[in-house]
Write a protein that holds these residues in place. Sequence first.
Motif, mmCIF file in Angstrom:
data_model
loop_
_atom_site.group_PDB
_atom_site.id
_atom_site.type_symbol
_atom_site.label_atom_id
_atom_site.label_comp_id
_atom_site.label_asym_id
_atom_site.label_seq_id
_atom_site.Cartn_x
_atom_site.Cartn_y
_atom_site.Cartn_z
ATOM 1 N N ARG A 252 52.131 -120.334 -111.013
ATOM 2 C CA ARG A 252 51.020 -119.739 -110.248
ATOM 3 C C ARG A 252 51.239 -119.870 -108.746
ATOM 4 N N ASN A 253 52.470 -120.011 -108.350
ATOM 5 C CA ASN A 253 52.828 -120.334 -106.964
ATOM 6 C C ASN A 253 52.276 -121.694 -106.564
ATOM 7 N N GLU A 254 52.352 -122.648 -107.480
ATOM 8 C CA GLU A 254 52.011 -124.023 -107.134
ATOM 9 C C GLU A 254 52.925 -124.561 -106.043
ATOM 10 N N ASN A 255 54.125 -123.949 -105.920
ATOM 11 C CA ASN A 255 55.073 -124.358 -104.872
ATOM 12 C C ASN A 255 54.620 -123.924 -103.488
ATOM 13 N N LYS A 256 53.597 -123.083 -103.438
ATOM 14 C CA LYS A 256 53.077 -122.534 -102.177
ATOM 15 C C LYS A 256 54.188 -121.864 -101.374
ATOM 16 N N LYS A 257 54.909 -120.997 -102.052
ATOM 17 C CA LYS A 257 55.916 -120.180 -101.370
ATOM 18 C C LYS A 257 55.223 -118.934 -100.829
ATOM 19 N N PHE A 258 55.096 -118.864 -99.532
ATOM 20 C CA PHE A 258 54.459 -117.739 -98.859
ATOM 21 C C PHE A 258 55.408 -117.210 -97.780
ATOM 22 N N HIS A 275 51.299 -109.224 -93.612
ATOM 23 C CA HIS A 275 50.345 -109.976 -94.420
ATOM 24 C C HIS A 275 51.138 -110.926 -95.306
ATOM 25 N N MET A 276 50.474 -111.979 -95.756
ATOM 26 C CA MET A 276 51.146 -113.031 -96.508
ATOM 27 C C MET A 276 51.223 -112.677 -97.982
ATOM 28 N N HIS A 277 52.371 -113.019 -98.584
ATOM 29 C CA HIS A 277 52.568 -112.805 -100.010
ATOM 30 C C HIS A 277 52.644 -114.135 -100.760
ATOM 31 N N ASP A 278 52.083 -114.139 -101.973
ATOM 32 C CA ASP A 278 52.378 -115.148 -102.983
ATOM 33 C C ASP A 278 53.688 -114.756 -103.665
ATOM 34 N N TYR A 279 54.522 -115.748 -103.982
ATOM 35 C CA TYR A 279 55.748 -115.490 -104.727
ATOM 36 C C TYR A 279 55.802 -116.379 -105.960
ATOM 37 N N VAL A 280 56.176 -115.801 -107.090
ATOM 38 C CA VAL A 280 56.583 -116.594 -108.240
ATOM 39 C C VAL A 280 57.932 -116.047 -108.697
ATOM 40 N N GLY A 281 58.619 -116.859 -109.481
ATOM 41 C CA GLY A 281 59.958 -116.459 -109.875
ATOM 42 C C GLY A 281 60.962 -116.906 -108.842
ATOM 43 N N ASN A 282 61.750 -115.982 -108.350
ATOM 44 C CA ASN A 282 62.868 -116.313 -107.474
ATOM 45 C C ASN A 282 62.404 -116.973 -106.182
ATOM 46 N N GLN A 283 62.912 -118.161 -105.908
ATOM 47 C CA GLN A 283 62.491 -118.930 -104.742
ATOM 48 C C GLN A 283 63.344 -118.662 -103.514
ATOM 49 N N ALA A 284 64.326 -117.778 -103.631
ATOM 50 C CA ALA A 284 65.181 -117.434 -102.490
ATOM 51 C C ALA A 284 64.721 -116.169 -101.788
ATOM 52 N N THR A 285 63.595 -115.624 -102.210
ATOM 53 C CA THR A 285 63.173 -114.317 -101.714
ATOM 54 C C THR A 285 62.553 -114.419 -100.330
ATOM 55 N N ASP A 286 63.147 -113.693 -99.388
ATOM 56 C CA ASP A 286 62.563 -113.492 -98.067
ATOM 57 C C ASP A 286 63.141 -112.204 -97.510
ATOM 58 N N ALA A 287 62.921 -111.955 -96.228
ATOM 59 C CA ALA A 287 63.339 -110.682 -95.641
ATOM 60 C C ALA A 287 64.844 -110.459 -95.736
ATOM 61 N N PHE A 288 65.619 -111.537 -95.803
ATOM 62 C CA PHE A 288 67.071 -111.421 -95.721
ATOM 63 C C PHE A 288 67.761 -111.586 -97.069
ATOM 64 N N SER A 289 66.999 -111.606 -98.141
ATOM 65 C CA SER A 289 67.603 -111.713 -99.466
ATOM 66 C C SER A 289 68.368 -110.441 -99.807
ATOM 67 N N ASP A 290 69.468 -110.609 -100.522
ATOM 68 C CA ASP A 290 70.176 -109.465 -101.088
ATOM 69 C C ASP A 290 70.449 -109.772 -102.562
ATOM 70 N N ASN A 291 71.123 -108.867 -103.236
ATOM 71 C CA ASN A 291 71.348 -109.061 -104.664
ATOM 72 C C ASN A 291 72.089 -110.361 -104.950
ATOM 73 N N ARG A 292 73.027 -110.720 -104.091
ATOM 74 C CA ARG A 292 73.806 -111.937 -104.323
ATOM 75 C C ARG A 292 72.932 -113.172 -104.189
#
Length: 508
Positions: A252-258, A275-292
């Motif tokens: 539930r985004n208990e990790n507070k990844k925003f 605006h701020m996003h909640d994230y669940v799943g992949n913890q590497a996701t940000d503006a600079f993420s790519d497929n790798r």
Amino acid sequence: MGRTRKRSTVANRAVAATAALVLGGGGLLAVNVYASAGEGRSGPSDQQRSRPEVRNAGQQVSTIDCPEVADGLPEDLPDRARGEVDLELARIDNRVTDAYQRLAQSRERIQQDPAFAENAILGPLRQERLASIERIAVAIGRVAERPQGMEGLAPCTLRGDDTQGQDPGDGQDGQGQDDGQDQGQGGDQGQDPGDGQGGQDQGDGQGGQGGQAGNGPVVGDFADIASVQPNVRAPRQRRGASTGTFTTSCGRNENKKFNPDNVIVAPGVRNGAHHMHDYVGNQATDAFSDNRTLANGRTSCRNQGDRSTYYWPVLRVQDGRDEADAGEDGGGKDRNVGRILTPTEVTLDFVGSPVSKVTAMPRFLRIITGDAKAFTNGLTNANASWSCTGLEDRELTDKYPLCPQGSDVVRTFRFQSCWDGRNTDSANHRTHVAFADDDGRCPNGFRAIPQLVQRVVYDVPPGSVFAVDSFPEQLHKPVTDHGDFINVFDSRLMTRMVGCINTGRRCA
């Protein structure tokens, strides 16, 4: 992300400026009734939306209305131009946000001198958008045919208020309630600016510091869910349907990844969403993420074969208590204020087609459902639904639900379930996927894939003002809610998902 509990003086004033919306159970919802330059009081329906210009000093200004430049891009946008195009689209969003902030600080002057809006806000914004559109055309023209006619998407207008003098309860069953029959019609009811404040505008120039942001929500953005007639209907299952379900558990985004990035729409741009996003799943996701980086990222999902990214705008309670991002991009700087609520439940189900078997989604498929700019773009791509636990046979798209005691707020995102069979993304991030028709059939040339159904539940304190984060000029309208997904299932788990769905099993 930590939270502070101190209530500011500004917040006290803002919270005090409220109106009581009567609930069916006798409770009250306190909603701010002032309208700053950022508070729109009438959402557009597809039939009503005509981008009206403000033509006289007496007409109230709500927001800036700009055409969506991405809609003018060629569908076959070359991959070699995509990076430059996405960067310019993000710059265009930034310029609109900047112009909205200038508008919010200039409402009184615009009322006195409408020419000020053209000279100081709309004119410069048009030139900035033209420059970005030209750079987009040049980038595409280097590797393909240069697009023509996009210059017509440069001008923006001010949206005027066409509900002046309307009381908060007008058109709402005489009790401040919506009758529930205007789902998808954009019929937000407004209120007179300054009610209860002697005309004082608390919102302009605050920059979202403490308490309510001064640009929404308003009374007309809420509806009593009990007054809505049941309206959720599933297509009839036909022979050959895929009736199974695959559930992935990612927390539930208990990790507070925003973060306020959007790697799908604005890759490489910090605060691309405003605006701020909640994230669940992949913890590497940000503006600079790519497929790798996504393939190698940690995941909050219980099954480590699911490294997919699931994200959505946070939900905030505007009770005068600031979140830790009150002075940051995506938070208070972008007029998103209040305490971020952690969901009490997040369910991620993949379901089948009522008319056929499904095929595997390609890895790194990107899907956006809903439209973060639906307030100004219109309702064509609006898709997220609002409801309450125990009453999920009735849903709203353009209202926040007022739930009865003991019932929680529910957001549901039903993602597109048809894929073009070729592309993992598209120029406008939409045309490579599609929704099935009312009978469950995919358009010609598309094939059925597992449909992500994302359900997010919140225990909202009774009587609270709450709203999703949004682009500032979108005024926190519920119709702007949206969800994003990047498929990073490994091949073994995707094969298992498809098998479960196609054979009618329930798997997790």
